[in-house]
Enzyme design. Sequence first.
Site, PDB file in Angstrom:
ATOM      1  N   GLU A  99       2.928  -6.377  -2.426  1.00  0.00           N
ATOM      2  CA  GLU A  99       2.190  -5.541  -3.365  1.00  0.00           C
ATOM      3  C   GLU A  99       3.112  -4.554  -4.066  1.00  0.00           C
ATOM      4  O   GLU A  99       4.128  -4.138  -3.505  1.00  0.00           O
ATOM      5  CB  GLU A  99       1.113  -4.752  -2.614  1.00  0.00           C
ATOM      6  N   CYS A 153       5.847   1.884  -7.581  1.00  0.00           N
ATOM      7  CA  CYS A 153       6.222   1.808  -6.165  1.00  0.00           C
ATOM      8  C   CYS A 153       6.462   0.334  -5.833  1.00  0.00           C
ATOM      9  O   CYS A 153       5.545  -0.485  -5.872  1.00  0.00           O
ATOM     10  CB  CYS A 153       5.073   2.391  -5.349  1.00  0.00           C
ATOM     11  N   CYS A 160       7.227  -5.746   7.245  1.00  0.00           N
ATOM     12  CA  CYS A 160       8.346  -4.882   7.650  1.00  0.00           C
ATOM     13  C   CYS A 160       8.653  -5.164   9.115  1.00  0.00           C
ATOM     14  O   CYS A 160       7.733  -5.322   9.915  1.00  0.00           O
ATOM     15  CB  CYS A 160       7.957  -3.412   7.464  1.00  0.00           C
ATOM     16  N   CYS A 180       6.533   1.407  12.543  1.00  0.00           N
ATOM     17  CA  CYS A 180       6.110   2.807  12.573  1.00  0.00           C
ATOM     18  C   CYS A 180       4.612   2.792  12.890  1.00  0.00           C
ATOM     19  O   CYS A 180       3.849   2.060  12.245  1.00  0.00           O
ATOM     20  CB  CYS A 180       6.407   3.467  11.238  1.00  0.00           C
ATOM     21  N   CYS A 204       1.819   3.248  10.167  1.00  0.00           N
ATOM     22  CA  CYS A 204       1.971   2.534   8.886  1.00  0.00           C
ATOM     23  C   CYS A 204       1.316   1.162   8.946  1.00  0.00           C
ATOM     24  O   CYS A 204       1.586   0.373   9.859  1.00  0.00           O
ATOM     25  CB  CYS A 204       3.457   2.396   8.561  1.00  0.00           C
ATOM     26  N   CYS A 228       0.152   5.434   0.021  1.00  0.00           N
ATOM     27  CA  CYS A 228       1.317   5.272   0.880  1.00  0.00           C
ATOM     28  C   CYS A 228       0.994   4.628   2.207  1.00  0.00           C
ATOM     29  O   CYS A 228       0.073   5.058   2.897  1.00  0.00           O
ATOM     30  CB  CYS A 228       1.904   6.630   1.206  1.00  0.00           C
TER      31      CYS A 228
HETATM   32  N1  SAH Z   1      10.051   1.650   4.669  1.00  0.00           N
HETATM   33  C1  SAH Z   1      10.409   2.767   3.918  1.00  0.00           C
HETATM   34  C2  SAH Z   1       9.688   2.899   2.600  1.00  0.00           C
HETATM   35  C3  SAH Z   1       8.215   2.602   2.527  1.00  0.00           C
HETATM   36  S1  SAH Z   1       6.923   3.648   3.044  1.00  0.00           S
HETATM   37  C4  SAH Z   1      10.227   4.021   4.714  1.00  0.00           C
HETATM   38  O1  SAH Z   1       9.610   3.966   5.769  1.00  0.00           O
HETATM   39  O2  SAH Z   1      10.723   5.054   4.280  1.00  0.00           O
HETATM   40  C5  SAH Z   1       6.798   5.089   2.010  1.00  0.00           C
HETATM   41  C6  SAH Z   1       6.391   6.333   2.825  1.00  0.00           C
HETATM   42  O3  SAH Z   1       5.012   6.298   3.252  1.00  0.00           O
HETATM   43  C7  SAH Z   1       7.199   6.472   4.080  1.00  0.00           C
HETATM   44  O4  SAH Z   1       7.609   7.798   4.257  1.00  0.00           O
HETATM   45  C8  SAH Z   1       6.216   6.064   5.145  1.00  0.00           C
HETATM   46  O5  SAH Z   1       6.586   6.560   6.395  1.00  0.00           O
HETATM   47  C9  SAH Z   1       4.941   6.658   4.616  1.00  0.00           C
HETATM   48  N2  SAH Z   1       3.732   6.109   5.231  1.00  0.00           N
HETATM   49  C10 SAH Z   1       3.566   4.923   5.837  1.00  0.00           C
HETATM   50  N3  SAH Z   1       2.296   4.782   6.252  1.00  0.00           N
HETATM   51  C11 SAH Z   1       1.634   5.892   5.888  1.00  0.00           C
HETATM   52  C12 SAH Z   1       0.278   6.309   6.016  1.00  0.00           C
HETATM   53  N4  SAH Z   1      -0.636   5.525   6.566  1.00  0.00           N
HETATM   54  N5  SAH Z   1      -0.049   7.523   5.529  1.00  0.00           N
HETATM   55  C13 SAH Z   1       0.874   8.288   4.918  1.00  0.00           C
HETATM   56  N6  SAH Z   1       2.164   7.943   4.761  1.00  0.00           N
HETATM   57  C14 SAH Z   1       2.545   6.753   5.237  1.00  0.00           C
HETATM   58 FE1  SF4 Z   2       8.302  -0.213   7.636  1.00  0.00          FE
HETATM   59 FE2  SF4 Z   2       6.114   1.218   7.275  1.00  0.00          FE
HETATM   60 FE3  SF4 Z   2       8.005   2.116   8.899  1.00  0.00          FE
HETATM   61 FE4  SF4 Z   2       8.441   2.085   6.245  1.00  0.00          FE
HETATM   62  S1  SF4 Z   2       6.914   3.311   7.324  1.00  0.00           S
HETATM   63  S2  SF4 Z   2       9.841   1.396   7.874  1.00  0.00           S
HETATM   64  S3  SF4 Z   2       7.305   0.218   5.677  1.00  0.00           S
HETATM   65  S4  SF4 Z   2       6.769   0.241   9.193  1.00  0.00           S
END
Ligand code: SAH
Ligand code: SF4
Length: 383
Positions: free
Chosen positions: A106, A119, A126, A130, A133, A355
Amino acid sequence: MVLGGKTSYVSAMMTALKNLIGLDREELALEMAAIGEKPFRAKQLWHWIYHQGETDFAKMTTLAKTARVKLAEHYTLDRPEVSRELTSTDRSRKWLLKFDDANEAECVFIPEEDRGALCISSQVGCTLNCTFCHTGTQKLVRNLTAREVLGQLMVARDSYAEWPSGRDDRLLTNIVMMGMGEPLFNFDNVAKALKIVMDGDGLSISKRRITLSTSGVVPMMQRCGEELGVNLAVSLHACSDALRDILVPINRKHPIRELLAACRAYPGANNARRITFEYAMLKGVNDSDADAHQLIRLVHGIPAKFNLIPFNPWPGTIYECSKPSTIRRFAKILNDGGLSAPVRQTRGSDIMAACGQLKSDSQRAPRKSREASNTEIAVRPGA
Ligand code: SAH
Ligand code: SF4
């Protein structure tokens, strides 16, 4: 040619034309030579592909007619297929893109008054998990190719009819590598795509308007700064290793101290170009006053700013978003400590475009519940 439509996808698959998107100048010159054309003509081809956004070789009028015919016989400039295009009530737009092997990713456009950021995803899914996420819960993972990374930008430009590049009235001014995936785990393809994006004779988006977000792939950060010089965002989300080990598990390999040392050494970071620390606000987990004070101590000496992201819940998550008053209080403590800490607005929540919510369709909720949650969106006719 139907842009991004099924027809172009199927025809490209059947005739196996080579797609030129994602090729750099040298590679385009080699392709020109391969069809018996002078390699220096690649300069014009480059201009048509990346500056004009042209998809039809017949319209590349600065090239000889015979060259245009040969190009059309051997190559294609098809974009990824747009499986779905959704526009939020707040005007943000999300595309679910299907690549040649049917994998999906996406990308999301967030418009503002006189500018807007796209974005972009770097991987399907991934490999990192995390815990807060949604993308991290997706099982299927592969790196996107440079063509697939670029394809996202080209689909968005097509969608807003913002060709040729560099128009004064363009809305799509910025790029954030903050979609699905960890860009520094796919550095070669991301770097190749971004170099093409930054080329002033092509897509022409400057490094100052590009931000790459990493979860903390420390060994790649220096190279990212040296080779690309883009703005860096770091997903911090916690001020202690004990908590960050859980929220952002790559921390077990590269703990906070190591991560912050890499930030201190990031090429090009200064007070005018600060490193953004992203911090998802999780109720009762990382949102106390003490956490905020500890963050100030941690980033001392780094040209830093914070980006507080209200947690975006997704089906099945154990986390909740902090209360607005808590977020305001947290931001104030950071501000009082001399750190800029805007709260990121949640955009596109009605289309699951916010995000961390990006996750390709095949892995999401069953169709019925998807339809139920999409009642407020406007779906472009034919999408
Ligand atoms: N993988 C990379 C970039 C993608 S995510 C990274 O982790 O930096 C972009 C941002 O959104 C990151 O800071 C991530 O930690 C945050 N993010 C992921 N899931 C989220 C959620 N459910 N609510 C708010 N921020 C989130
Ligand atoms: Fe991967 Fe989501 Fe962690 Fe970014 S925040 S590194 S997209 S699992």
